[in-house]
Design a protein around this motif. Structure first.
Motif, PDB file in Angstrom:
ATOM      1  N   MET A   1      62.554 -98.254 -35.235  1.00 37.85           N
ATOM      2  CA  MET A   1      61.984 -97.035 -34.635  1.00 37.85           C
ATOM      3  C   MET A   1      63.104 -96.045 -34.359  1.00 37.85           C
ATOM      4  N   MET A   2      63.115 -94.932 -35.093  1.00 38.97           N
ATOM      5  CA  MET A   2      64.129 -93.911 -34.847  1.00 38.97           C
ATOM      6  C   MET A   2      63.653 -92.964 -33.736  1.00 38.97           C
ATOM      7  N   ARG A   3      62.674 -92.135 -34.068  1.00 39.43           N
ATOM      8  CA  ARG A   3      62.056 -91.209 -33.112  1.00 39.43           C
ATOM      9  C   ARG A   3      63.096 -90.492 -32.260  1.00 39.43           C
ATOM     10  N   LYS A   4      63.921 -89.704 -32.947  1.00 37.11           N
ATOM     11  CA  LYS A   4      65.017 -89.031 -32.268  1.00 37.11           C
ATOM     12  C   LYS A   4      64.961 -87.535 -32.547  1.00 37.11           C
ATOM     13  N   ILE A   5      65.177 -86.738 -31.515  1.00 38.63           N
ATOM     14  CA  ILE A   5      65.299 -85.287 -31.666  1.00 38.63           C
ATOM     15  C   ILE A   5      66.756 -84.959 -31.936  1.00 38.63           C
ATOM     16  N   ILE A   6      67.004 -84.090 -32.928  1.00 38.68           N
ATOM     17  CA  ILE A   6      68.383 -83.835 -33.339  1.00 38.68           C
ATOM     18  C   ILE A   6      68.801 -82.381 -33.098  1.00 38.68           C
ATOM     19  N   GLY A   7      68.170 -81.733 -32.128  1.00 33.01           N
ATOM     20  CA  GLY A   7      68.565 -80.376 -31.762  1.00 33.01           C
ATOM     21  C   GLY A   7      67.418 -79.394 -31.870  1.00 33.01           C
ATOM     22  N   GLN A   8      67.755 -78.097 -31.780  1.00 33.20           N
ATOM     23  CA  GLN A   8      66.742 -77.050 -31.891  1.00 33.20           C
ATOM     24  C   GLN A   8      66.297 -76.942 -33.361  1.00 33.20           C
ATOM     25  N   HIS A   9      65.050 -76.571 -33.573  1.00 37.57           N
ATOM     26  CA  HIS A   9      64.565 -76.300 -34.932  1.00 37.57           C
ATOM     27  C   HIS A   9      64.289 -74.804 -35.109  1.00 37.57           C
ATOM     28  N   HIS A  10      63.352 -74.272 -34.330  1.00 34.94           N
ATOM     29  CA  HIS A  10      63.118 -72.829 -34.342  1.00 34.94           C
ATOM     30  C   HIS A  10      62.497 -72.417 -33.018  1.00 34.94           C
ATOM     31  N   ALA A  11      62.368 -71.112 -32.827  1.00 31.72           N
ATOM     32  CA  ALA A  11      61.675 -70.563 -31.665  1.00 31.72           C
ATOM     33  C   ALA A  11      60.764 -69.460 -32.166  1.00 31.72           C
ATOM     34  N   SER A  12      59.543 -69.414 -31.643  1.00 37.88           N
ATOM     35  CA  SER A  12      58.544 -68.459 -32.140  1.00 37.88           C
ATOM     36  C   SER A  12      58.046 -67.553 -31.033  1.00 37.88           C
ATOM     37  N   GLY A  13      58.167 -66.240 -31.257  1.00 44.53           N
ATOM     38  CA  GLY A  13      57.745 -65.259 -30.279  1.00 44.53           C
ATOM     39  C   GLY A  13      56.609 -64.392 -30.787  1.00 44.53           C
ATOM     40  N   ILE A  14      56.213 -63.438 -29.949  1.00 48.21           N
ATOM     41  CA  ILE A  14      55.108 -62.527 -30.255  1.00 48.21           C
ATOM     42  C   ILE A  14      55.652 -61.101 -30.328  1.00 48.21           C
ATOM     43  N   THR A  15      55.284 -60.399 -31.393  1.00 48.69           N
ATOM     44  CA  THR A  15      55.620 -58.984 -31.517  1.00 48.69           C
ATOM     45  C   THR A  15      54.348 -58.179 -31.750  1.00 48.69           C
ATOM     46  N   LYS A  16      54.364 -56.947 -31.269  1.00 49.59           N
ATOM     47  CA  LYS A  16      53.251 -56.030 -31.512  1.00 49.59           C
ATOM     48  C   LYS A  16      53.462 -55.261 -32.807  1.00 49.59           C
ATOM     49  N   ASP A  17      54.733 -55.205 -33.285  1.00 49.50           N
ATOM     50  CA  ASP A  17      55.097 -54.309 -34.383  1.00 49.50           C
ATOM     51  C   ASP A  17      56.056 -55.019 -35.334  1.00 49.50           C
ATOM     52  N   ALA A  18      55.516 -55.570 -36.419  1.00 53.02           N
ATOM     53  CA  ALA A  18      56.342 -56.350 -37.346  1.00 53.02           C
ATOM     54  C   ALA A  18      57.426 -55.500 -38.000  1.00 53.02           C
ATOM     55  N   ALA A  19      57.126 -54.238 -38.307  1.00 54.07           N
ATOM     56  CA  ALA A  19      58.109 -53.374 -38.978  1.00 54.07           C
ATOM     57  C   ALA A  19      59.313 -53.127 -38.083  1.00 54.07           C
ATOM     58  N   ALA A  20      59.072 -52.788 -36.816  1.00 53.46           N
ATOM     59  CA  ALA A  20      60.176 -52.554 -35.884  1.00 53.46           C
ATOM     60  C   ALA A  20      60.919 -53.855 -35.589  1.00 53.46           C
ATOM     61  N   ASN A  21      60.189 -54.951 -35.526  1.00 59.31           N
ATOM     62  CA  ASN A  21      60.792 -56.265 -35.324  1.00 59.31           C
ATOM     63  C   ASN A  21      61.756 -56.590 -36.467  1.00 59.31           C
ATOM     64  N   LEU A  22      61.325 -56.323 -37.692  1.00 62.48           N
ATOM     65  CA  LEU A  22      62.156 -56.563 -38.870  1.00 62.48           C
ATOM     66  C   LEU A  22      63.458 -55.769 -38.796  1.00 62.48           C
ATOM     67  N   VAL A  23      63.361 -54.515 -38.419  1.00 61.18           N
ATOM     68  CA  VAL A  23      64.559 -53.675 -38.324  1.00 61.18           C
ATOM     69  C   VAL A  23      65.508 -54.222 -37.263  1.00 61.18           C
ATOM     70  N   PHE A  24      64.990 -54.618 -36.109  1.00 62.54           N
ATOM     71  CA  PHE A  24      65.857 -55.104 -35.025  1.00 62.54           C
ATOM     72  C   PHE A  24      66.609 -56.378 -35.438  1.00 62.54           C
ATOM     73  N   TYR A  25      65.879 -57.351 -35.973  1.00 61.86           N
ATOM     74  CA  TYR A  25      66.507 -58.657 -36.224  1.00 61.86           C
ATOM     75  C   TYR A  25      67.385 -58.666 -37.481  1.00 61.86           C
ATOM     76  N   THR A  26      67.118 -57.770 -38.428  1.00 65.32           N
ATOM     77  CA  THR A  26      67.965 -57.731 -39.620  1.00 65.32           C
ATOM     78  C   THR A  26      69.051 -56.669 -39.532  1.00 65.32           C
ATOM     79  N   GLU A  27      68.728 -55.477 -39.007  1.00 63.26           N
ATOM     80  CA  GLU A  27      69.692 -54.378 -39.028  1.00 63.26           C
ATOM     81  C   GLU A  27      70.576 -54.320 -37.789  1.00 63.26           C
ATOM     82  N   ILE A  28      70.095 -54.802 -36.667  1.00 60.93           N
ATOM     83  CA  ILE A  28      70.929 -54.806 -35.457  1.00 60.93           C
ATOM     84  C   ILE A  28      71.578 -56.180 -35.263  1.00 60.93           C
ATOM     85  N   LEU A  29      70.769 -57.250 -35.332  1.00 59.08           N
ATOM     86  CA  LEU A  29      71.352 -58.587 -35.181  1.00 59.08           C
ATOM     87  C   LEU A  29      71.946 -59.122 -36.475  1.00 59.08           C
TER      88      LEU A  29
END
Length: 325
Positions: free
Chosen positions: A1-29
């Motif tokens: 039995m392994m059943r082991k967590i090996i760290g973070q995988h992803h995090a999922s949030g909510i946006t009202k505006d996918a276009a503005a979200n895309l610009v922030f996460y790709t062009e600023i971050l």
């Protein structure tokens, strides 16, 4: 039995505006859009995935677009900050100047729990932080996107600590240690807010394996734009995920059961404290239906939604083209 967590995988949030979200996460971050797809439970809405240069597990921030969503009323029993990793203190200084340039709301760079950190918010109030891996030992980081407009030496390399506020801190600590197999490693005092923050690690430890828990007795959060929907923790493969499915069933803990998300396999559990936790496999990965050098460039659908492609493409608005080197 392994059943082991090996760290973070992803995090999922909510946006009202996918276009503005895309610009922030790709062009600023400077993150890479590795998958442009739709919410599998409501395919009339975008689901965007940002990650490192290769879409490695442990590096993705994802967002569900809900155009008619209201504002977030912050409170307890919620995911209150997602941290992103960078390689060095120099990268923190770079982003400090970049945030000034782009009018991003942010703190000064300050040492938090032994890491130089900037806390900041996106345009919708999503609570984020950048943490330096200068002194990190533990879960390996990803690789920054070499075509990002952020210089590769300063690029984001993955997910750091996930912070959660809960009213029942003792009960939540038991969930983390007795169900998910975490170990409490201590606590620290936040240098700005003076909050006491408990820390937990699962396997390898380090920046990409840390959960942070705050005791908060305010009213529960009412989620909206800029809130975090769930966190996902890594398990090695489908066989190990099936062990988790059986274990959670044996413990009579309500869950989604096994879910095939095409890019990875999942199990969702909402704790009594109101936190939605997903367990997700490392594979198959985002290159299962797109070439690695073209990830995120076209609308990608899992096989069971392909027959609805024409309908889906009529429901969603075109997104801006990602700026890249």
């Amino acid at each position: 039995m392994m059943r082991k967590i090996i760290g973070q995988h992803h995090a999922s949030g909510i946006t009202k505006d996918a276009a503005a979200n895309l610009v922030f996460y790709t062009e600023i971050l400077g993150m890479r859009l590795v998958k442009k797809t739709v919410n599998q439970d409501d395919p009339s809405m975008y689901h965007l995935f940002y990650a490192d240069g290769t879409g490695s597990p442990g590096t993705d921030m994802t967002f569900f677009e809900i155009p008619n969503v209201g504002q977030t009323y912050r409170g307890t029993n919620s995911i209150t900050q997602i941290a992103l990793r960078v390689k060095s203190d120099e990268a923190i200084r770079y982003f400090e100047q970049r945030f000034e340039q782009f009018n991003v709301q942010h703190s000064d760079a300050v040492e938090i729990n032994g890491r130089l950190t900037i806390e900041f918010e996106d345009f919708e109030g999503q609570r984020l932080a950048l943490v330096s891996d200068a002194n990190n030992h533990g879960v390996a980081s990803g690789t920054p996107w070499d075509k990002s407009i952020v210089p590769v030496e300063f690029g984001i390399t993955g997910l750091g600590p996930f912070k959660m506020d809960v009213e029942d801190v003792e009960g939540f600590s038991v969930v983390l240690t007795e169900i998910f197999g975490y170990t409490q490693t201590g606590s620290f005092t936040h240098p700005i807010t003076a909050q006491t923050i408990m820390t937990f690690r699962s396997d390898l430890g380090g920046t990409g394996d840390e959960l942070q828990v705050v005791h908060n007795t305010n009213a529960p959060e009412r989620p909206g734009k800029g809130s975090m929907h769930h966190i996902a923790l890594r398990v090695k493969d489908e066989a190990e995920l099936q062990e988790w499915v059986e274990f959670i069933k044996e413990k009579r803990i309500p869950s989604s059961g096994f879910v095939d998300r095409h890019f990875f396999k999942s199990l969702y559990i909402r704790t009594r404290q109101g936190i939605l936790i997903e367990l997700a496999t490392d594979g198959p990965g985002f290159a299962i239906n797109e070439p690695m050098d073209a990830l995120g460039e076209t609308l990608s659908l899992p096989p069971f939604l392909e027959e609805k492609r024409e309908w889906i493409e009529r429901q969603i608005k075109p997104l801006p083209k990602v700026k890249r080197l």
